[in-house]
Scaffold this motif. Structure first.
Motif, PDB file in Angstrom:
ATOM      1  N   UNK A   1     -15.427 -12.728 -20.649  1.00 44.16           N
ATOM      2  CA  UNK A   1     -16.230 -11.918 -21.558  1.00 44.16           C
ATOM      3  C   UNK A   1     -17.720 -12.110 -21.285  1.00 44.16           C
ATOM      4  N   UNK A   2     -18.522 -11.106 -21.673  1.00 42.77           N
ATOM      5  CA  UNK A   2     -19.978 -11.230 -21.578  1.00 42.77           C
ATOM      6  C   UNK A   2     -20.464 -12.301 -22.554  1.00 42.77           C
ATOM      7  N   UNK A   3     -21.544 -12.999 -22.203  1.00 43.45           N
ATOM      8  CA  UNK A   3     -22.050 -14.053 -23.071  1.00 43.45           C
ATOM      9  C   UNK A   3     -23.218 -14.777 -22.437  1.00 43.45           C
ATOM     10  N   UNK A   4     -23.574 -15.907 -23.034  1.00 40.16           N
ATOM     11  CA  UNK A   4     -24.700 -16.700 -22.527  1.00 40.16           C
ATOM     12  C   UNK A   4     -24.306 -18.159 -22.371  1.00 40.16           C
ATOM     13  N   UNK A   5     -24.988 -18.834 -21.449  1.00 41.66           N
ATOM     14  CA  UNK A   5     -24.830 -20.268 -21.218  1.00 41.66           C
ATOM     15  C   UNK A   5     -26.226 -20.886 -21.231  1.00 41.66           C
ATOM     16  N   UNK A   6     -26.337 -22.054 -21.846  1.00 42.88           N
ATOM     17  CA  UNK A   6     -27.631 -22.742 -21.902  1.00 42.88           C
ATOM     18  C   UNK A   6     -27.612 -23.957 -20.979  1.00 42.88           C
ATOM     19  N   UNK A   7     -28.528 -23.976 -20.011  1.00 45.08           N
ATOM     20  CA  UNK A   7     -28.705 -25.120 -19.121  1.00 45.08           C
ATOM     21  C   UNK A   7     -30.001 -25.824 -19.540  1.00 45.08           C
ATOM     22  N   UNK A   8     -29.870 -26.984 -20.165  1.00 48.14           N
ATOM     23  CA  UNK A   8     -31.046 -27.715 -20.642  1.00 48.14           C
ATOM     24  C   UNK A   8     -31.733 -28.450 -19.489  1.00 48.14           C
ATOM     25  N   UNK A   9     -33.067 -28.633 -19.613  1.00 50.41           N
ATOM     26  CA  UNK A   9     -33.792 -29.424 -18.617  1.00 50.41           C
ATOM     27  C   UNK A   9     -34.765 -30.363 -19.332  1.00 50.41           C
ATOM     28  N   UNK A  10     -35.140 -31.424 -18.627  1.00 51.20           N
ATOM     29  CA  UNK A  10     -36.094 -32.409 -19.145  1.00 51.20           C
ATOM     30  C   UNK A  10     -37.230 -32.523 -18.132  1.00 51.20           C
ATOM     31  N   UNK A  11     -38.490 -32.460 -18.632  1.00 51.07           N
ATOM     32  CA  UNK A  11     -39.622 -32.463 -17.708  1.00 51.07           C
ATOM     33  C   UNK A  11     -40.841 -33.108 -18.349  1.00 51.07           C
ATOM     34  N   UNK A  12     -41.779 -33.489 -17.484  1.00 56.05           N
ATOM     35  CA  UNK A  12     -43.081 -33.942 -17.965  1.00 56.05           C
ATOM     36  C   UNK A  12     -43.967 -32.729 -18.228  1.00 56.05           C
ATOM     37  N   UNK A  13     -45.085 -32.934 -18.950  1.00 57.21           N
ATOM     38  CA  UNK A  13     -45.900 -31.808 -19.400  1.00 57.21           C
ATOM     39  C   UNK A  13     -46.553 -31.044 -18.257  1.00 57.21           C
ATOM     40  N   UNK A  14     -46.735 -31.692 -17.134  1.00 59.05           N
ATOM     41  CA  UNK A  14     -47.445 -31.034 -16.033  1.00 59.05           C
ATOM     42  C   UNK A  14     -46.527 -30.221 -15.129  1.00 59.05           C
ATOM     43  N   UNK A  15     -45.263 -30.095 -15.494  1.00 58.03           N
ATOM     44  CA  UNK A  15     -44.295 -29.395 -14.640  1.00 58.03           C
ATOM     45  C   UNK A  15     -44.087 -27.973 -15.160  1.00 58.03           C
ATOM     46  N   UNK A  16     -44.120 -27.010 -14.249  1.00 59.33           N
ATOM     47  CA  UNK A  16     -43.812 -25.610 -14.555  1.00 59.33           C
ATOM     48  C   UNK A  16     -42.414 -25.294 -14.011  1.00 59.33           C
TER      49      UNK A  16
END
Length: 378
Positions: free
Chosen positions: A33-48
């Protein structure tokens, strides 16, 4: 001589924290079925953070601390997407994480519920009948026939039916038969074929209905068969099997089969009869075979007695007719009913002992089902 002093001046600066970026979970499984998946990330403030997918059906969007993957519905085979998530500072080397998304596809299924049809000799101008088929997950479907005296609609309708538009009158004096072939391509590229037999009656006074064996579902089902006769009085009756009823109306024989909870397969015989104003009736017999639902058998796994002679009633839960056996001479079996039996032991004047009682369904229920009860006596 001059006196020289060295003065050291220290000025506090901004604390430089280490740069970091990572994605804790990098593999996901999704339904079709159509839907969404969430991939979380962790970073420092200076990262884009940026993200890119290698397929069009999986679209990433960047949020605070997460990448949301939007999936379209999958109407084909199982498929996989790889999403590249990159964390980068203005001066640093980018950190790349690969996220794998596996989306389930549509499972291939192909069935023709009934594959034999009988039509009247005079033919028809149609549309007369839709032949039901059940197809899911096929890459391609091809339909053909070798019936020149019949016009078939080859495009499946939304209800997955094959429409017969018209049929020529049969003036040959003999029944004639043709075959409709349905071919489906599986997700693996293999072709599976099923066949529908179409018979047209000769131009004489006959009763046309399928005669032979029909297999009904163990859970019960309603089966409809076309009936044709130039005689006005057509009836149907089942031979003493109350679980299978038959009725004829509007050129159709309807068989209603109840659920089979007996634990054994069974067969009913349905007689379809066309009665003329004078003379002997014309009749055909249909055998309706129904397998049993899967046999079930549950017992208490262990029972204990003190040293004195004693007996207990043990329950048995089953949808069949069970039997009981023990090889032990100090254990007795009696008063067996449909729901249990009495288990007795003789007095024990020696050390504690242990034996087995076996409750089983005979082979007539399909695969033999056996359950053991451990009997312990002090």
């Amino acid at each position: 001589a001059p006196i020289v002093y060295n003065v050291v001046i220290k000025q506090a600066g901004v604390e430089v924290l280490p740069t970091y970026f990572f994605v804790p979970v990098t593999e996901f499984d999704a339904t079709k079925a159509a839907g969404t998946i969430t991939a979380s990330y962790i970073k420092s403030d200076d990262v884009t953070v940026t993200a890119q997918s290698n397929v069009a059906w999986c679209t990433p969007s960047i949020g605070t601390g997460k990448v949301t993957l939007t999936l379209t519905a999958n109407t084909g085979a199982d498929r996989q997407a790889i999403v590249t998530i990159t964390g980068k500072t203005a001066k640093g080397v980018p950190t790349v994480e690969k996220v794998v998304v596996r989306q389930a596809g549509v499972k291939f299924a192909f069935d023709v519920p009934f594959a034999q049809y009988v039509f009247p000799a005079e033919g028809f101008g149609g549309p007369y009948i839709d032949i039901p088929v059940a197809i899911t997950g096929a890459l391609n479907v091809e339909i053909s026939d070798d019936v020149p005296w019949m016009d078939t609609q080859y495009i499946l309708t939304a209800e997955k039916n094959i429409g017969i538009n018209s049929m020529d009158e049969n003036t040959t004096g003999e029944a004639r038969t043709g075959v409709i072939t349905i071919k489906c391509e599986t997700q693996e590229g293999e072709w599976v074929s099923k066949y529908i037999t179409v018979t047209q009656s000769p131009a004489n006074n006959v009763l046309d209905v399928y005669s032979g064996e029909i297999v009904a579902l163990a859970a019960g089902s309603t089966i409809e068969l076309p009936v044709y006769s130039n005689l006005t009085s057509v009836s149907a009756a089942s031979s003493g099997a109350d679980w299978c009823t038959a009725a004829v109306a509007s050129g159709k024989l309807t068989l209603t089969v109840a659920e089979n909870n007996t634990g054994v397969a069974r067969t009913a015989y349905v007689t379809v009869k066309a009665t003329p104003a004078s003379g002997a009736p014309v009749q055909k017999v249909i055998a309706v075979y129904q397998p049993a639902k899967e046999a079930t058998l549950d017992v208490i796994p262990e029972v204990s007695f003190e040293s004195a002679a004693d007996s207990k009633t043990l329950p048995v839960t089953t949808n069949g007719k069970f039997e009981v056996f023990t090889p032990e001479t100090w254990i007795t079996i009696s008063n067996k009913t449909a729901t249990g039996f009495d288990l007795g032991v003789t007095a024990n004047s020696t050390t504690s002992r242990e034996g087995k009682v076996y409750v089983y369904l005979p082979n007539e229920y399909g695969n033999r089902v056996v359950k053991a009860i451990t009997v312990k006596q002090d």
